[in-house]
Motif scaffolding. Structure first.
Motif, PDB file in Angstrom:
ATOM      1  N   ARG A 164     -33.226 -36.300  -8.049  1.00 17.76           N
ATOM      2  CA  ARG A 164     -33.002 -37.335  -9.062  1.00 17.76           C
ATOM      3  C   ARG A 164     -33.527 -38.679  -8.580  1.00 17.76           C
ATOM      4  NH1 ARG A 164     -27.460 -39.164 -12.385  1.00 17.76           N
ATOM      5  NH2 ARG A 164     -28.642 -40.056 -14.115  1.00 17.76           N
ATOM      6  N   TRP A 165     -33.279 -39.008  -7.303  1.00 20.08           N
ATOM      7  CA  TRP A 165     -33.738 -40.311  -6.806  1.00 20.08           C
ATOM      8  C   TRP A 165     -35.265 -40.343  -6.776  1.00 20.08           C
ATOM      9  CZ3 TRP A 165     -29.355 -40.382  -8.137  1.00 20.08           C
ATOM     10  CH2 TRP A 165     -28.220 -39.978  -7.432  1.00 20.08           C
ATOM     11  N   VAL A 393     -25.983 -35.520  -9.952  1.00 16.45           N
ATOM     12  CA  VAL A 393     -26.560 -34.648 -10.960  1.00 16.45           C
ATOM     13  C   VAL A 393     -26.201 -33.216 -10.613  1.00 16.45           C
ATOM     14  CG1 VAL A 393     -28.760 -34.507  -9.709  1.00 16.45           C
ATOM     15  CG2 VAL A 393     -28.689 -33.956 -12.130  1.00 16.45           C
ATOM     16  N   LEU A 426     -34.556 -35.779 -15.720  1.00 20.27           N
ATOM     17  CA  LEU A 426     -33.907 -36.657 -14.754  1.00 20.27           C
ATOM     18  C   LEU A 426     -34.213 -38.125 -15.029  1.00 20.27           C
ATOM     19  CD1 LEU A 426     -34.522 -34.624 -11.476  1.00 20.27           C
ATOM     20  CD2 LEU A 426     -32.334 -34.961 -12.633  1.00 20.27           C
ATOM     21  N   SER A 427     -35.291 -38.392 -15.747  1.00 18.02           N
ATOM     22  CA  SER A 427     -35.692 -39.778 -16.018  1.00 18.02           C
ATOM     23  C   SER A 427     -35.160 -40.298 -17.343  1.00 18.02           C
ATOM     24  CB  SER A 427     -37.222 -39.900 -16.020  1.00 18.02           C
ATOM     25  OG  SER A 427     -37.767 -39.597 -14.760  1.00 18.02           O
TER      26      SER A 427
END
Length: 575
Positions: A164-165, A393, A426-427
Motif C-alpha cells: 500500500r505504501w 490494508v 490501493l490508490s
C-alpha cells in the motif's frame, strides 16, 4: 475557454467594478497594482479580493450551467452592497465575454455561467494537441521535495503493508512531478543495527542446518537465501564464526535488497534514490567524523542540545514532542534518533527544502518526533516537514506467504490479483482510512470492478478510433460549435477539470482524487458513447460532426490514459 481563463476574466470585471466604486467614493492613494480589488480605507486602499478568491465550481446539476461562482457573495460585505444585486451587475458584464453564452444569478448571489458550444468544445482539440502533457500544471513549481516511502528493512520480502505504501507513495510522487515539483522519491535502506546481525545469523544457521537462533528470522525465504549464499560463497562454512557471520549477512543483504528492488520495479515503482543508513555512520576520510557525529554539533549550534548524566540530549519538547530525546548515550553509543537527525540534515544538504515521510500505521509516534527534529534543526515544522501515516490494508481470503510464513507478500499479491488491479485499488482510497479489498471483485470483468470499468472505457476509445479510421472518419475537420448534445457538454465539463484535479491531488497528497475522477470520466464517456455516434449509420454521409466527435473521443482516451499513468496503471488498447 477553460475555467482559469474565465476566472481571469471575472477577476478583471471585479477589479474594474471595485475601482469604479472607489472612484465614486472619492480619491485615495493608489495601492500597488498587484494588490487586486481594493476598497476605500482610512487614507489608503485595502485589498479585499485576490485572484485566488475567484473560484469556479462545476454545478452538481448540469442544468444550472457549466460553472458557478460565489465571487459576488464574497465581495458584497466589504463593499457594503447587496450580494444578489452585485451578482447581477457582474453577470451583466460577464455575458459580454467571448465564449460565455449566459450568466444567470441564482439564490442569494451565486452566478451560473454557461459557455457557448464552440468555447466549450474547443477543449477537445486542446487535449489532443497537448497529449501526455495534458493535466500537467505548475501549482508545485519552485518546490524541492524529498518523498520517502516504503523503506522496509532489507531482512525479508515486502508484505501487504509495504504494497500500500508503495502504491500511494509512487502515485503521490507522480502527481507532484506532474504539478511542477522538483522531487526525488527515496527509499531509506535500514541496513545498520542489530537486526542485520540477526538476519545474518539466521542465514548462517540455515546454511549449517541449525534451528533459527533466538530473535532471528524464520521462514523458507531464509533457507532460500542460505542456499543462494552458499552458491556465491562455497567456502562459507569453513570460515571463522565471525567471518562466516559477516559474509552471510552481507551476501544475504545484497540478495534480499535485489529482490526488493525487483519486486518494486515489477509493481511499477522505481525510486530516484536508494539511501543506505550505513552511509550516515561511515567516517569522512578527510575529517574522520561521520554524518551522525556532525549532526550532534549542528543541532547543538541551533541551541537545542544539552548534556545531562553523561548523555547528550535534544530538547525536542520545545517543538511539541512528548519528551526530550537522547541522541548519544552516556556510553558514547548513538541512538536511532541520531540517525534520524543525520538523515534529515542530509536531505537539507542535498537541496530539499521540503521533506515528506510516508510511514506505516505503527509509526504514529514518529510524527511529533520528526516534526520536533525539524524544529531543532532550525526549520519550520509547519512548512518544511510532512509526515503522512497510512492505515492498514487487508484482503479477504489472502493466504500467508509460503516462504515467509507470517506475512502476505507483494509478489504473491501481484501474481494473484495483477499489478493494475492492486495498484488502482490501493490508490483509490485515502491513505488514512483502513482498507479491505475484495479479490473476487478485483479479478472480475464487470463494471463493478473500478479498474476494469476505467480501463474498458479507455479500450473503447481506442476501438472507436480504429473503427473510425476503417470507416474513413478522420480528424481532418474540427467544428466545436457542433458539440451540443447534453452528454457532450457533461463530458467536456469533466475533461476540463483534469488539471485542477491533479493540482489538488498534489497539494493534498491524495492521489485517490485522480482515481475517482477517471471513474467519473469513464461513466460520462459511456453515456456519450450510447448517445452520440462517431461513425455514420448505414449510407449516411460523413460530416464534420462525426469528425469533431472523433476529436472528443480521442481527447477522452487521452485524459483517462494520463490519469491512469499518474496511478502507475496501464491503459490497454484492447480488452
Amino acid at each position: 475557454m477553460n475555467p482559469d481563463q474565465l476566472a481571469d476574466q471575472l477577476y478583471a470585471i471585479v477589479t474594474r467594478m471595485v475601482e469604479r466604486r472607489c472612484a465614486e467614493q472619492g480619491p485615495a492613494e493608489q495601492g500597488p497594482a498587484e494588490q487586486g480589488p481594493v476598497e476605500q480605507g482610512a487614507g489608503e486602499r485595502q485589498q479585499i479580493l485576490t485572484r485566488s478568491d475567484i473560484r469556479l465550481d462545476r454545478p452538481k446539476n448540469r442544468d444550472h450551467g457549466d460553472w458557478a461562482s460565489n465571487a459576488a457573495m464574497r465581495l458584497a460585505k466589504p463593499l457594503g452592497v447587496n450580494p444578489r444585486e452585485l451578482a447581477e451587475e457582474i453577470a451583466l458584464e460577464a455575458e459580454r465575454l467571448d465564449g460565455v453564452a449566459s450568466a444567470e444569478v441564482a439564490g442569494p448571489g451565486f452566478i451560473n455561467f454557461r459557455l457557448d458550444a464552440a468555447a466549450a468544445g474547443a477543449l477537445a482539440k486542446t487535449i489532443v494537441d497537448a497529449g501526455d502533457s495534458y493535466g500537467s500544471n505548475v501549482s508545485q513549481a519552485g518546490r524541492t521535495i524529498n518523498l520517502e516511502f516504503v523503506s522496509a528493512n532489507p531482512t525479508g520480502p515486502l508484505h501487504i503493508g509495504h504494497t500500500r505504501w508503495a502504491a500511494l507513495g509512487d502515485s503521490i510522487a507522480r502527481v507532484l512531478k506532474a504539478s511542477g515539483a522538483q522531487l526525488a522519491s527515496e527509499y531509506y535502506i535500514n541496513d545498520a543495527g542489530s537486526q542485520m546481525d540477526k538476519f545474518g545469523a539466521s542465514i548462517l544457521a540455515a546454511a549449517k542446518g541449525e534451528p533459527t537462533p533466538e530473535g532471528g528470522y524464520p521462514g523458507q525465504y531464509i533457507a532460500d537465501l542460505a542456499t543462494a549464499v552458499l552458491e556465491r560463497e562455497p567456502g562459507l562454512l569453513s570460515l571463522s564464526d565471525e567471518d562466516a557471520l559477516a559474509r552471510a549477512r552481507e551476501l544475504g543483504y545484497e540478495l534480499q535488497l535485489a529482490e526488493i528492488r525487483q519486486a518494486l520495479k515489477d509493481f511499477n515503482v522505481e525510486f530516484d534514490v536508494w539511501f543506505s543508513e550505513r552511509s550516515l555512520h561511515e567516517p569522512d576520510p578527510s575529517t574522520g567524523s561521520s554524518l551522525v557525529d556532525d549532526a550532534v554539533g549542528r543541532l547543538r549550534a541551533q541551541g537545542h542540545v544539552f548534556d545531562e548524566d553523561g548523555a547528550v540530549w535534544v530538547r525536542t519538547t520545545d517543538f511539541g514532542d512528548d519528551k526530550d530525546r537522547v541522541i548519544r548515550r552516556s556510553n558514547g553509543v548513538y541512538t536511532y534518533f541520531a540517525s534520524d537527525a543525520a538523515y534529515y540534515l542530509n536531505k537539507t544538504d542535498r537541496g530539499f527544502e521540503h521533506k515528506v515521510y510516508l510511514l506505516g500505521a505503527d509509526h504514529h509516534g514518529y510524527v511529533h518526533r520528526l516534526r520536533a527534529l525539524a524544529g531543532a534543526a532550525g526549520d519550520d515544522p509547519d512548512r518544511d516537514i510532512e509526515v503522512l501515516i497510512g492505515q492498514l490494508v487487508s484482503i479477504n481470503g489472502a493466504r500467508l506467504s509460503k516462504r515467509a510464513g507470517n506475512i502476505i507478500e507483494l509478489t504473491d499479491l501481484q501474481k494473484w490479483l495483477g499489478t493494475d488491479a492492486l495498484r488502482y485499488s490501493l490508490s483509490r482510497s485515502p491513505a488514512d482510512s483502513p482498507l479491505t479489498l475484495d479479490p473476487d471483485l478485483l479479478r472480475s470483468h464487470s463494471n463493478d470492478n473500478p479498474v476494469y470499468y476505467v480501463q474498458y472505457a479507455h479500450a473503447r476509445t481506442r476501438s472507436v478510433a480504429r473503427n473510425a479510421e476503417a470507416a474513413g472518419v478522420t480528424r481532418s475537420a474540427f467544428a466545436p460549435e457542433l458539440l451540443t448534445h447534453e452528454t457532450e457538454s457533461a463530458l467536456l465539463g469533466a475533461l476540463q477539470e483534469f488539471p485542477r484535479v491533479v493540482a489538488t491531488a498534489a497539494q493534498l497528497r491524495e492521489p485517490h482524487r485522480v482515481a475517482r475522477y477517471v471513474e467519473e470520466v469513464a461513466g460520462l464517456y459511456h453515456k456519450w458513447y450510447d448517445s452520440c455516434r462517431v461513425i455514420p449509420l448505414g449510407e449516411e454521409p460523413i460530416t464534420d460532426l462525426h469528425r469533431t466527435r472523433l476529436w472528443l473521443n480521442d481527447a477522452t482516451g487521452q485524459v483517462i490514459r494520463n490519469g491512469l499513468g499518474l496511478l502507475g496503471v496501464s491503459a490497454p488498447d484492447r480488452m
